[in-house]
Structure formats: structure tokens, C-alpha cells
Design an enzyme around this catalytic site. Structure first.
Site, short mmCIF file in Angstrom:
data_model
loop_
_atom_site.label_atom_id
_atom_site.label_comp_id
_atom_site.label_asym_id
_atom_site.label_seq_id
_atom_site.Cartn_x
_atom_site.Cartn_y
_atom_site.Cartn_z
N GLU A 16 0.79 -7.87 -10.03
CA GLU A 16 0.73 -8.69 -11.23
C GLU A 16 -0.62 -9.29 -11.56
OE1 GLU A 16 5.00 -10.64 -11.62
OE2 GLU A 16 4.53 -10.03 -9.58
N GLY A 25 9.56 -1.06 -14.36
CA GLY A 25 10.41 -2.24 -14.45
C GLY A 25 9.66 -3.39 -15.09
N PHE A 26 8.60 -3.82 -14.42
CA PHE A 26 7.75 -4.90 -14.92
C PHE A 26 8.53 -6.20 -15.07
CE2 PHE A 26 6.53 -0.81 -16.83
CZ PHE A 26 5.38 -0.58 -16.11
N ARG A 54 -5.55 -7.76 2.11
CA ARG A 54 -5.67 -6.39 2.57
C ARG A 54 -5.16 -5.43 1.50
NH1 ARG A 54 -4.96 -3.86 8.08
NH2 ARG A 54 -6.45 -2.19 7.66
#
Lengths: 380, 746, 329
Positions: B713, B246-247, B636
Site C-alpha cells: 500500500e 482486490g485492493f 526487508r
């Protein structure tokens, strides 16, 4: 026809050909009385086999069961869940504290799957009231049979609908064996066809697949009879000469493992092997592949055992979205037999016909090198 | 609620959906075998502005297999028209203005203007080519430079303020000994996920709609379709088990989705509509082009005294999207005086959209290149310059960071890379084969986002559990990390937990965008798991037949599906035993998890440092990456294996942006000339070197219950500038206009 | 894709007869160009004659020392053929730098000779293009033309010939063997292609229905010292911005003979005869190479976005010559 294909796929199993008696077996269940296939004589039965392992579209199936079950007599319950338990699918209902076993073999007990040549794959056997196999289908994971073929087979063996509108009140556990089998049949149908099968009136399903009347000249409606050999199974198709191998696989045969990323030979997602050579199925016409052996991602695993390249991609996380993955793996398998140097750089160059937008390239190279090193070691 | 031991979270577990992906069994949106399925193919505009005057469909109507041809003239009118209406542009993704054949206006080239529905794909494609279109053409606005005079100020830059201003720029500049003032430009770029957008739509009667869609947000699709078709939300179902990338471009509902539904309704059959690769250049968003004016002024010791970042990007003529490039400049370094601004230029292209790190990707290219230029101007090491201006708190809001490990990232990254071997002068290093060697670095950053999300956890009589949340797995590992989170929360081994997603029938979660799925849905899954586990514990405590009867919950723990006394681990019972004895069909908990006050009290960001080595052919200008080292502090890491893959993927996306990606419109027609994967270059395997990813340990107890910051991202940020800085170091040529291709350096 | 009928040719005769007198008929070999362009509706044959069953799949030594390559030999097989790798490394290198492994497995020698341009506008039927639709105009001239040609252009067309293989074959003085209604023809590759001139739609000398059966490489003792250098926008799987195929006959440090052809810059695979002349008799070294490069680009005509190609092509030629000279003949 796909049932022909199934027969071709397992020539060593004449015992499973249509017309032969279905091999008997005994299903045992931890909480229910055990049952033999032969106990069900007198009614048609559908045997459904599913490969083990996790599949998110089971959620989809559950929703379908609900729809189908609401249409069955004597059963006014909402389905909550089903799970795989031994040889059974256990269905649990919200209001009724009741479990309904279904004949299905997800094969923790592999002998039954083995008996039916169905290890690690989806398979479906339609068995008539006399216990004779009327129709069978065996395919790699994710490859359903053609709707119309299955509908036809089911129609042949389905009990005639009776005007049984005055069903008795539905006491708990009032399901008769006949209902059980009807439900089994419906269930197998749903499992195989996926979503919305319940809506599929056989007539409607057939309408869409009616071959076009042959037109004179070249009008766009002409089709040609061909036989495509995919993963050792022969598929007889009436096909538009314009259809590529990719579209034939995805839209006709129902094998959607080969992916369409660009449709112009620019991404490699559609890579398959033709006679062992990696080629782009989106630039290959289906009509031109007669007599050739096509291998797709669905044909790599041996039963439940993954091809070493598939396993290496899994272990090395050689993917993310997974859409380029079948093409990457087929390309990598093709590469193994090519004159490619030993270095990572050689693999990179020779895998550059397969785009991966997730950028899994370093892991893909690692996966391929794992397999190549193992092969080298094995051959020394 | 008790915290649980983490048996699964963090482990490099193989993907639970891996087997399906390597066998071809994973089903994507265009792969559901529905009976009686018809194929739709889209017809798109070939002009950039005007209207469709006439569409002659007679040849297509008569072509074999054609069921229907829909045009603006005959398409059914929709109850709620999502087309452009003046003044209606809100810019929110759920309110995208769509082109769904409700009128004949054309706002960009390659815009949907028709749909052919036929029995087979071959027939539909051919018939689509037979439709003759006549236009009434108008002169389009296609050139940002030419239209910049008409730029306007949007109400907001995504969720950030449009402009900011702090301190006194003039006096800041006066105090400085060195100043960099440059313009950086980035072109339009297209997401190009490998899986084309596809929607399969099925109607059940007149008022129930199911779509199998390639989407980053099933609930967004449900919302928009229910609004357009005036249906109760519960009558619209969206399914998306697997998404082939998708991005960002699959985060909005674009025209093809309602068009597929419209087509299915009008022919009374299930319809599948896949976009061709070429059709993905325009109607499903892209990263807009940007022009960024940067100024950074510093004292001779490197201390920044003033900075400014003025950004222009293009939007469509009918809708709004802002690429918030300056947002990153606001938070990255101390700068007592600063001005930032965003302006939009309306052009006749489709509406741009979120593309992997919108804002941060082009923004870090600009600011981190300017910082490199400043370092050269000051004769200072680029890492030292960044440390000199290290922001101990958010320089804009002055809020403390919930956590920040950037200093550690610089250190670890520089060490692993061998930054100390770099000689700073351009063209001062060469490889043994004679090529110029360049080393460059940059900082990476991305905000931490979280939205409300729900999840359901259900313990079953057989001692297994299933957990559901209607989220999406874009290959980010959601299936796997949620299984890990749920297993730990429930006290079960991962093999006994099945996690399901991708369906609006499941509990609602937000769009998988903005790197927020782990934080949002992960928190919900964890809390639902803990709640179901606590319920089981309470039932056991209250059951006189339980060996745990009458004890206190605080004394108990759950492991391997067994509730037991901490002090006496063999005393207890399994979930299965408990449920069987209680004759329960299940024990379940459904919860909603929401962000709290943390965002108001803290600044929430991930940070990283990326180091790049390039080799440049001195004559031919070919740039080859030799190695990349990235170190990130991202909270995390829920799965060490898939987490590493995600960062590698982000870096590779950045490589594309830095070195090749460039959507090129024809200057006269606005038609994208390179609308295929042959000419729109994305990196191939041979472009990508070894990428060494390190996650520095970062424990953040503030951000959210799972402590994850999101890593979808951050990988793309910084790397573009790092490559450009390395190319400068190798060649002495500073390229301020992406992509950095060989013609710009020979 | 427009409808067509499909037929497999069983032998040469059936192939030729299938196409003769059928203006809409086309031969289908590897399909990597034709199927692609048919999907774009750029090519719309009404009939496809599949010639892949034809037996021209051998690479054989010719009596005089040359090599004959069957038209149906796939690019990957040709590239990895022992005789090509040792005697004509420039051809092997060119093939391996082209396309992707999968495409090379499909594409044939004959088909590659007939590869069509990658000009954006040729491939987009909604835009004018003189090559696709004579007289409609050239969209590239004033459009985006970074990938376009600088040599051999006309005011009607600036489309680049995209092949790598053909550049090597041009340097090697290959002969194209064909079969048509008039029997066999043997066409030197340098006479095979047309520059666009006033008729960009005519790309080569083949008559309708004429079939390529083989490509012959002449015996050339010095082609072991040959090299192909390709410059492109990514590390692999991209068309050439510029390329050079060269072969050098160096004796005692002096260039006795030379072959230079260029790709990515010409409207056809571009033989640089003047550059070759500039080399002969000169001492092998940078000065000679530079002079040759200048000669090779003489008369180059650039457009808005492709001016960089002049310098790039020169440097590519110099690099290819330098690398070839380092090889042992």
C-alpha cells in the site's frame, strides 16, 4: 465434439485415433517394479498426462483423492500427499506405510508424452480392455474435457460393478491389480474434472447439458450448430446465438484463459486473435466466427516451450494478479505484426486497450520491447 | 532455532506461478469446471431508498432455461440473517450488513434484490432483465454537503482513535508566522480489480458447503458463511488459488457470496455467480468521499507550531466504515500542538470499505498538499520543510520508531530525480516542446501491521518439501516470496519447495489486507520451516546410524537439503536419506506465529519519498506524467523483482486517484452514472511514464522475524499530492479537489 | 441480451432482403456498438443479419481524384492505408485517436458512422431518455452532464456524438453511399445526421433497411494540410471532451479555403461553417484562428457540468489550426 477436436489437432497421428491400438511403453520406477502398458491388458486403463510445473490446485486434487479413495474397497487410508516422481504419481498414506503408483506422465521422460502427442499439455486416453484407444483428449494447459463426454467414455469401458461387498479385510498392500486400475480410472477422472467430480453422477452431469428442445421462433432457447476453430482445433457446438466468443470459450469449451473483465469492450482482458488480428472476444458473437481461426492464450506455447512473449512477461514480471495478463499477451502478440513505431511511447499507445489495474505497465512495455528487439535482431 | 543463510530471500526470482499466469492455466474463482453447474445473475435495485413493493417474475419464470428466480418474497430464510438491524452496525468487516433477500428494504441504488438461476449465462442474463420491479420509494440522502449537519462521531477510526488532541493549538498558531488553512476533497472511488467478484458454491448434502471465491481472505469467508448458514466452521470450505485483484474490495464478505450459496442450496446444484462490472459499483464497497480541513502553522524557519486535520467521510445508512484520513497527520511531522478528528455522514450509498491505503491515500493528499502550500508560503524548499519537521519519534505516542529511513529516502529520491534542478516559482520551467514543466514531491507512509498466522512445513521422503498456509496471493507475489522464505528456512533450493495457499483446509492466516501478509504469514512460514528443519536435525542427532549422531545442533547447518557439520561440510546426510532410513512418511511442523510486544514498545511504519515531473499543455490543460521517482524504506524486500512491481503498481494506483478516478452518482437517484470501465477511468498504459523505484537498505530486527514491513500500500501514498504539487509548480493552479482533470486548470 | 436469430448475408441482395419488412432486424458489422448496446438491452433486435462477408473492403481511387472507402473497411486498415495517410492525414489521425487497437481492428467504416452516443442515461435502461424511449424525458439535462454536448442540443436531448472518424469525414465533405429499397443514394455527410430537435430518436436519414456501402472522399488538393486534435481525460482510450478536424488551404500566407469540424461538443459531428468563413481571406495566424474559434462556438449552450467545454473547444480549434498550418500541403 472434443474427441473429434483432438483428432483434428494431431492429423499426423492417425495411430492415436479412436479405434487404434494404444502404443505400448514401459514405465520404470525407482522403487517399484517396472510395468508395461500391455501388462494391463484385460482391464481398461486411463492414461493421464499433465504438464510439468507447479500448480496450486493440486491441493484441491489431493482433497478429491481422499474422497474417492474412501469409496474404494480394500483401502482405508488417509491420503497425505502425492508427488511427481518419474512417470508416477506417488501417493502416500498416513497409516499404511504404502505407496501407490498411478499411471500418469508428468513427462520428465518426454518420450512417452511424445508417443501420445501430449507434450506440455493435459491429455487423457481411455483405453479398453483390449488395449484399444476408445476416446482421447488433448488440450492446452488448464482446459478440461467436457464432463459428459468423459463420463460417457468412462461408462463405455468401465468394468461392470460387481457385488463385491464382502471385501477381504484390508491387509497392508492388499490392493489387487483390479483395484489399482479402478483407482487409476477414478484418479484420472478426478484429476481431469477437478473438484467434486466424485459427486457427479453421470446422469446428473448429463441432465445439465441436455440441449434445450428447439423452440419455434426466437424464444431464448434456440441454439445453432457451429464449428469454432480454436488454436487449430475444431469445436462443434450447439450454441445460443447470444453467446459471445468469450463466453463460448469460457463456459462451453472450458478454455478459461481468456478473461472477462468488463464484458463491454472496455478493458481488453478478453483479447484473442481472430485470423491473426487482435480483437475483443466479448464483443464478438460466436456464431459469426465460423471459418475463422481463433487463437487464445492457451494456444501460444508450443508444447512446453513458451511463446517468446509469454517468456518475456514472465522474465519482466509483466503482471501481478495475472487476470489481465492473457489479454495483454494476446494483444502484444497481435501488435508484433502491426505498423507500430519502435519507441516505448509507441508501445504504450498501442497497448492502451488493455487495462492493468495492478499497474504493471512499465514491465509490460519492457517485455514487449524485449521481444521486438529480439525479432529485429533475428531478422537482420 | 538457528538463523539460516538467505539463499533465496531477496533475490529477484521469477514468480513460481508465472507460468500458469502466462499460459492461461491459473484458475480464478469463476473458472472451476463443475459438473451440472448452473448460472446465477443478480437483479439490483434502481432506487436509492425505499422498499420493493412487488416483483413480477412470471416472464422470467417462463423464460427458457430458468431454474429459479429468488426474490425477497420467496428466498429461503437464513438461520442467521446478516441484514441490517437497527443498532447492529459494528463496522467490523466480518460483521458487514448484507443484502441477501431477507427483507424488501432498499438502502442504496444497485443493491441486490433478486437472483435468477438458469442453465446458461445467456438465459440467466435475459431472464433477469424480464423481472418487473415496483418500488415504494422514499427520499434518499445523497449529498454529503447537505447532510454534513447530521455528521456523527464514530467510536473509532478504523483501529485508531477517532479524535486526538495534543498541545495548545491557539498558542501554536500565535507563535507561527505563516499558516495554511484549506479544505481538500476527494470523491468516491471504486477499486475495480480486473477480475469481477465471483463465487461458485457447491453443497455436499445439506450441511457441507464449498465456495470458490475471489477473496482476500478465505477464512473470513468461511467464518461468515458458517455463521449465516449455522454450520460448523469445519463444514465450510473456501478455495481461492488465484485472485484477479482486490485492493480491499475483496477483503470483506459481501452479499453475493452468501447469495451464491443460497442459490446453490435452493436449486440443489453448483451455482456460479459473477458480478457484472456495473454491479461492482455499490454492493462491494468503495472509497468514501472525504472532506478534509487542514491547518498547518509554522515559524519562518519552517518549524511547525500547530496543525489540525478535521475529516468527514460518508458511510452507508445501515453500516459503518471510517476512512481514517487524519491518522497520517498524527505521525508524519513534529507538531507540538495538534488536533485531529473524524466524522461520518450517513448517505444512501452502499457501505464504503478499505481501498488501497485507506486513510493514508486521501490523507497524504491533504497533508502533503498543505505542506507544499506551506513551503510556498514560507518560500522554502518542500524537501527542506519536511526535513525541518522530521519526526525522530512518533509525535503522537512518543514511542521510538522500530526503524525509519525517511531522511535517506528524501536524499536518494531527490538525487535520482534531480530535484536540485527545480526552480521553485510556478510556471518557471518549460519543456523543449513548449509545455509547462512541473516538479513536485511528497512523503509516503504506511503502518506496519501483523496478525497471528499459522503454517505447516513438511519434509517429504523424496527430499522435497511442501509448505502450506491458507493465505491468498493477490498478485502480490505471496506464492513466490513464501517459497523463498520456506526454502531458506528449510535449507532447500526453491525448486524443491512447493508452497500452497488459498484454502481453508490449510493452516489459518489473516486476511490479505493492510499490507500484512509478508509480515504475518511470512513469519509463520519461516518459523514452521525452521521448526521442521530443527526436527530433522534432532532426529539425525538421535539416530545412531546417522553420521551426525551425537553431535550438537549448534555445530550443524542445512543447505541444499543436506544436514552437515559446519566445520566439515562433507560430513552429513540429506533429508531424503534420513527420512528413508527412519522409514518416516514425513517430518513436519505446524506452528502459529504471533506478534509480540513490539507494537507496544515501538512505532511501526514504512516511509518513502516520491518525486513527480509533469508536463502540462498551457492551452489545453492536458497533464502528462513525464517521470516518477520513488524511494522507500520498507524493511526487508523479500523479492527484488516482485517488490519493485508492487511499488510501481501502488504508484500507478495513485496516478489514477490523482488524475482521473471519480465515481459519480446521479444527484437524484444515487445511481452511479459511470459504472463501467469506459467512463470510470483508470490509467491506461499511455498514462504511465518511467517509474524509478529504489528501496533504501533498512534492517529492522524488531518488527517481525522476516524483517519485512509490507509494501502493498505505501506505493499509492504521497504520489497523489506529489502530482498535484507538480501541477501547481507547472501551472500555478492549486487543485484541492480530486481528481485533477484538465477542466480544473484551463 | 434479448433473443435473436442470426443469419449471415452472402451478398448485398440477401442482406437487403433479410432486413426489408422486418422491423426488428438489424445489420451486424464490427459489433463494437451493437453488441455492447444489446448487452445493455438498449438495442433489442430480433434478427441479426451479419454483413461482414460483404465484399466492401477496398479503398480505391476515384477517377476525379477522390477516394472511395468500402463500408466494411476496418478502422485500423483505413487508418494505416497509404493513400489516406498521405492525402487525408486528418482522417488517419482521427481514427488512430479513437477507441483502442482491438476495437479499431473490429469496427467498420459503415458501423462507425452509426456509432451511438455514450450518454450515461441513454445507456441505462432504468432511466428516462428521449433518444432511447421517445417522450420519456431527458435525464442528462438535470443530471450529471460533464461529457454532454454544447452545440446542436435541444430541450429533449444533449447527448454527444462520440465518433472521431465522423468528425474528420465531416471536415472532408465526405459522401455516404447507401443502398436500399429505392436503390442507391448518395448523401453528403453534413446532411446525413439530424440534430435532436423534437426527435432525438432519429439520428440520421437512413431509411429502415438501408445499407451503407461506401464512403467517398472528394478530391481536395489541400487536405494534406489537415490535422485532428483530440482532448480527453486520459492519454489514450477515452472519448473526446473536445476535438477538432481541420484542413487549411494557405497560399502565400493567406487562407484560401478551410474546413473545420468538431467532436465531443456537438449532438452530431459538428461542421463549423461560420468558423471556416471567418478564416477565408485572412492571414494565417493566431488572430484568424482565434476569430474562427469564437465563431465556431457561437451559440453554444452549456449545462451544470460542461461549461468548461466552450473554452476548451475554442482552444482545441486554435490548436488544430495551428498544427495544420505548420504542415506542408
Amino acid at each position: 465434439m472434443e474427441h473429434g477436436a483432438a483428432a483434428t489437432a494431431c492429423p499426423s497421428d492417425p495411430a492415436l485415433a479412436p479405434g487404434s491400438l494404444a502404443p505400448d511403453f514401459r514405465l520404470s520406477h525407482p522403487r517399484n517394479a517396472s510395468l508395461s502398458l500391455s501388462d494391463l491388458r484385460g482391464q481398461p486403463v486411463v492414461l493421464a498426462f499433465y504438464p510439468p510445473g507447479w500448480d496450486p490446485s493440486r491441493g484441491e486434487q489431493i482433497a478429491q483423492y481422499n474422497k474417492i479413495l474412501t469409496q474404494l474397497p480394500n483401502l482405508h487410508a488417509e491420503l497425505m500427499d502425492f508427488s511427481v516422481d518419474g512417470d508416477w504419481y506417488d501417493l502416500r498414506f498416513a497409516r499404511e506405510q504404502m505407496r501407490l503408483p498411478f499411471l500418469a506422465n508428468p513427462s520428465p521422460q518426454p518420450e512417452i508424452a511424445q508417443l501420445y502427442g501430449a507434450e506440455g499439455r493435459e491429455a487423457l486416453f481411455v483405453i479398453d480392455a483390449d488395449g484399444v484407444i476408445q476416446w482421447s483428449y488433448r488440450a492446452p494447459v488448464g482446459v478440461p474435457p467436457k464432463t459428459e463426454d468423459l463420463v460417457e467414455a468412462l461408462r463405455l469401458i468401465a468394468p461392470q460393478p460387481k457385488e463385491e461387498t464382502a471385501a477381504p479385510k484390508a491387509p497392508r498392500m492388499a490392493l489387487t491389480r483390479r483395484d489399482f486400475i479402478a483407482a487409476t480410472l477414478a484418479m484420472a477422472f478426478a484429476l481431469t474434472l477437478g473438484a467434486h467430480a466424485a459427486q457427479a453422477e453421470p446422469e446428473a452431469a448429463r441432465m445439465g447439458a441436455t440441449p434445450m428442445a428447439p423452440a419455434m421462433g426466437v424464444s431464448g432457447g434456440d441454439t445453432m450448430p457451429i464449428t469454432l476453430t480454436v488454436n487449430d482445433a475444431a469445436h462443434d457446438l450447439q450454441i445460443d446465438p447470444r453467446a459471445t466468443v468469450l463466453d463460448a470459450l469460457r463456459e462451453r469449451i472450458g478454455m478459461t484463459g481468456s478473461k472477462k473483465g468488463c464484458d463491454h469492450g472496455q478493458c481488453g482482458a478478453c483479447t484473442v486473435l481472430v485470423d491473426g488480428r487482435r480483437v475483443l472476444s466479448c464483443l464478438s458473437l460466436a456464431v459469426a466466427q465460423q471459418g475463422k481461426k481463433i487463437t487464445t492464450i492457451e494456444g501460444l506455447a508450443q508444447g512446453e516451450t513458451l511463446h517468446p512473449m509469454q517468456q518475456a512477461f514472465l522474465t519482466n514480471d509483466g503482471y501481478q494478479r495475472g487476470y489481465c495478463t492473457p489479454g495483454q499477451i494476446m494483444s502484444a502478440v497481435g501488435l508484433l505484426t502491426e505498423p507500430v513505431g519502435p519507441e516505448d511511447a509507441d508501445v504504450r499507445e498501442n497497448m492502451s486497450g488493455n487495462l492493468c489495474r495492478c499497474g504493471a505497465y512499465p514491465n509490460i512495455v519492457a517485455a514487449i520491447q524485449d521481444v521486438r528487439k529480439a525479432n529485429t535482431n533475428a531478422s537482420v | 532455532m538457528n538463523e539460516t543463510m538467505d539463499a533465496a530471500v531477496g533475490k529477484p526470482m521469477d514468480r513460481v506461478d508465472g507460468r500458469l499466469k502466462v499460459t492461461g492455466g491459473a484458475k480464478y474463482a469463476a473458472e472451476f469446471p463443475l459438473p451440472n453447474l448452473a448460472h446465477a445473475v443478480m437483479i439490483t435495485s434502481t432506487i436509492a431508498k425505499g422498499r420493493v413493493a412487488k416483483m413480477d417474475t412470471s416472464a422470467a419464470d417462463a423464460a427458457p432455461g430458468v431454474i429459479k428466480v429468488l426474490t425477497p418474497m420467496n428466498a429461503p430464510r437464513l438461520p442467521n440473517d446478516p441484514s441490517y438491524s437497527p443498532g447492529g452496525a459494528s463496522g467490523r468487516p466480518q460483521d458487514r450488513k448484507l443484502s441477501v433477500l431477507q427483507n424488501s428494504a432498499v438502502y442504496y441504488n444497485n443493491e441486490p434484490i433478486g437472483l435468477v438461476i438458469a442453465e446458461t449465462l445467456e438465459q440467466a442474463m435475459h431472464a433477469a432483465a424480464l423481472v418487473q420491479v415496483e418500488y415504494k420509494e422514499e427520499k434518499p440522502a445523497l449529498n454529503m454537503g447537505r447532510e454534513k449537519k447530521n455528521a456523527y462521531k464514530p467510536k473509532a477510526a478504523n483501529q485508531e482513535p477517532t479524535d486526538t488532541h495534543r498541545g495548545d493549538i491557539t498558542s501554536g498558531q500565535r507563535d507561527a508566522s505563516r499558516r495554511v488553512e484549506q479544505t481538500y476533497t476527494t470523491p468516491m472511488e471504486n477499486h475495480n480489480p480486473m477480475e469481477p467478484h465471483a463465487t461458485t458454491a457447491v453443497w455436499d448434502g445439506d450441511d457441507r458447503l464449498t465456495v470458490y471465491d475471489a477473496t482476500q481472505g478465505v477464512f473470513g469467508v468461511q467464518n461468515v458463511l458458517s455463521r449465516i448458514f449455522a454450520l460448523p466452521k469445519s463444514n465450510v470450505r473456501c478455495v481461492s488459488y488465484f485472485v484477479g485483484g482486490g485492493f480491499g474490495c475483496k477483503g470483506s464478505v459481501w452479499s453475493h457470496i452468501p447469495l451464491a450459496a443460497m442459490a446453490a442450496k435452493s436449486v440443489g446444484r453448483p451455482v456460479k455467480l459473477s458480478l457484472t462490472r456495473a454491479q461492482m459499483f455499490g454492493m462491494v464497497g468503495y472509497r468514501p468521499q472525504t472532506e478534509q480541513d487542514l491547518m498547518v502553522a509554522a515559524k519562518s524557519d519552517g518549524a511547525i507550531t500547530a496543525s489540525s486535520h478535521a475529516s468527514w467521510s460518508n458511510t452507508s445508512t445501515f453500516d459503518e466504515f471510517v476512512e481514517p484520513t487524519a491518522a497520517v497527520t498524527r505521525i508524519l511531522y513534529e507538531s507540538p500542538a495538534q488536533e485531529t478528528s473524524h466524522r461520518l455522514v450517513r448517505l444512501n450509498y452502499g457501505t464504503p470499505t478499505f481501498m488501497r491505503a485507506p486513510g493514508e491515500s486521501p490523507g497524504t493528499f491533504a497533508i502533503e498538499t498543505a505542506m507544499d502550500e506551506l513551503a510556498y508560503s514560507l518560500k522554502m524548499d518542500p524537501v527542506q520543510l519536511r526535513l525541518r519537521n522530521y519526526a525522530e519519534v512518533d509525535p503522537e505516542s512518543k514511542k521510538p520508531w522500530s526503524s525509519k529511513s525517511l531522511r535517506e529516502c528524501y536524499k536518494v529520491g531527490a538525487e535520482k530525480f534531480g530535484w536540485d534542478k527545480r526552480t521553485p516559482a510556478p510556471r518557471s520551467m518549460t519543456a523543449p516542446d513548449g509545455r509547462l514543466l512541473g516538479m513536485g514531491m511528497a512523503s509516503a507512509t504506511y503502518p506496519v501491521r501483523r496478525s497471528a498466522a499459522s503454517a505447516l512445513a513438511r519434509l517429504l521422503p523424496d527430499g522435497t518439501a511442501y509448505v502450506q498456509a491458507g493465505t491468498q496471493d493477490l498478485g502480490t507475489g505471496t506464492y513466490t516470496i513464501m517459497t523463498q522464505i520456506a526454502a531458506d528456512a528449510l535449507g532447500l533450493p526453491v525448486e524443491r519447495v512447493r508452497f500452497e495457499l488459498g484454502d481453508t483446509e490449510m493452516p489459518e492466516t489473516p486476511v490479505s489486507g493492510g499490507s500484512q501478509t509478508a509480515a504475518s504469514t511470512g513469519s509463520a512460514v519461516k518459523q514452521a520451516g525452521l521448526a521442521a528443519r530443527d526436527q530433522a536435525v534432532q532426529i539425525a542427532l538421535a539416530d545412531p546410524s546417522s553420521p551426525l549422531h551425537g553431535m550438537s545442533a549448534a555445530d550443524l547447518d542445512v543447505k541444499n537439503g543436506m544436514i552437515f557439520v559446519k566445520a566439515q561440510p562433507d560430513k552429513g546426510e540429506t533429508y531424503a536419506e534420513l527420512i528413508a532410513r527412519q522409514k518416516l512418511p514425513k517430518i513436519e511442523a505446524k506452528i502459529q506465529s504471533k506478534p509480540g510486544e513490539e507494537k507496544n514498545q515501538y512505532a511501526l511504519h514504512s516511509f518513502g519519498a516520491v518525486f513527480v515531473e509533469v508536463l502540462v499543455d498551457p492551452d489545453l490543460g492536458e497533464i502528462r506524467l513525464n517521470r516518477i521517482v520513488g524511494a522507500y524504506g520498507a524493511g526487508r524486500i523479500l523479492n527484488a523483482k516482485t517488490g519493485r512491481s508492487q511499488l510501481i503498481g501502488g504508484v500507478v494506483y495513485g496516478v489514477g486517484m490523482a488524475m482521473m478516478e471519480h465515481t459519480i452518482p446521479d444527484p437524484r437517484t444515487g445511481r452511479i452514472v459511470n459504472r463501467d470501465l469506459g467512463e470510470y477511468h483508470v490509467p491506461v498504459n499511455a498514462d504511465i511514464p518511467d517509474i524509478d523505484i529504489t528501496f533504501v537498505d533498512e534492517v529492522d530486527t524488531i518488527i517481525n522475524p522476516v524483517g519485512a514491513k509490507g509494501i502493498g500500500e505505501i506505493g499509492i501514498t504521497g504520489v497523489v499530492a506529489a502530482i498535484g504539487n507538480a501541477v501547481y509548480h507547472a501551472t500555478g493552479v492549486r487543485v484541492r479537489d480530486l481528481p485533477i482533470t484538465l477542466d480544473k486548470i484551463i | 441480451m434479448h433473443p435473436f436469430s442470426y443469419r449471415q448475408a452472402s451478398d448485398e441482395q440477401s442482406a437487403l432482403s433479410g432486413v426489408s419488412g422486418q422491423p426488428g432486424a438489424a445489420y451486424l458489422a464490427g459489433g463494437t456498438t451493437l453488441i455492447d448496446l444489446m448487452k445493455l438491452d438498449v438495442q433489442k433486435p430480433s434478427q441479426l443479419i451479419d454483413i461482414t462477408p460483404l465484399p466492401w473492403t477496398k479503398i480505391t481511387e476515384l477517377p476525379g481524384g477522390g477516394v472511395s472507402i468500402g463500408a466494411m473497411v476496418r478502422n485500423s486498415d483505413l487508418a494505416h492505408s497509404e493513400i489516406i495517410m498521405t492525402r487525408y492525414p486528418v482522417l488517419s489521425e482521427a481514427l488512430l485517436s479513437g477507441a483502442s487497437p482491438q476495437l479499431r481492428k473490429m469496427a467498420t467504416t459503415g458501423g462507425n458512422l452509426l456509432q451511438r452516443t455514450r450518454c450515461y442515461y441513454f445507456r441505462d435502461i432504468t432511466t428516462p431518455c428521449n433518444k432511447r424511449e421517445p417522450g420519456s424525458g431527458c435525464s442528462a439535462m438535470d443530471g450529471y452532464n460533464r461529457i454532454h454536448a454544447i452545440l446542436g442540443t435541444s430541450k429533449h436531448c444533449i447527448a454527444t456524438h462520440p465518433s472521431d472518424m465522423c468528425v474528420a469525414l465531416t471536415a472532408l465533405d465526405a459522401t455516404i453511399v447507401t443502398r436500399g429499397a429505392k436503390g442507391e443514394r448518395r448523401i453528403p455527410i453534413n446532411e446525413f445526421y439530424f440534430t435532436p430537435g423534437d426527435h432525438p430518436e432519429r439520428e440520421n436519414v437512413l431509411e429502415p433497411g438501408e445499407l451503407i456501402t461506401a464512403v467517398e472522399l472528394p478530391a481536395m488538393p489541400f487536405t494534406g494540410r489537415s490535422h485532428y486534435r483530440k482532448v480527453r481525460d486520459r492519454a489514450s482510450y477515452a472519448f473526446a471532451l473536445s476535438s477538432a478536424a481541420v484542413a487549411l488551404d494557405i497560399q502565400g500566407g493567406v487562407i484560401k479555403d478551410a474546413r473545420i469540424a468538431m467532436g465531443g461538443v456537438g449532438t452530431k459531428p459538428w461542421r463549423a461553417l461560420d468558423a471556416e468563413k471567418a478564416l477565408i481571406g485572412k492571414t494565417a495566424g493566431p488572430d484568424a484562428y482565434k476569430a474562427a474559434a469564437e465563431a465556431a462556438l457561437h451559440g453554444a449552450k452549456t449545462h451544470k457540468d460542461n461549461a468548461f467545454k466552450v473554452e476548451l473547444a475554442k482552444r482545441t480549434v486554435i490548436r488544430a489550426l495551428t498544427m495544420a498550418a505548420q504542415k506542408t500541403a
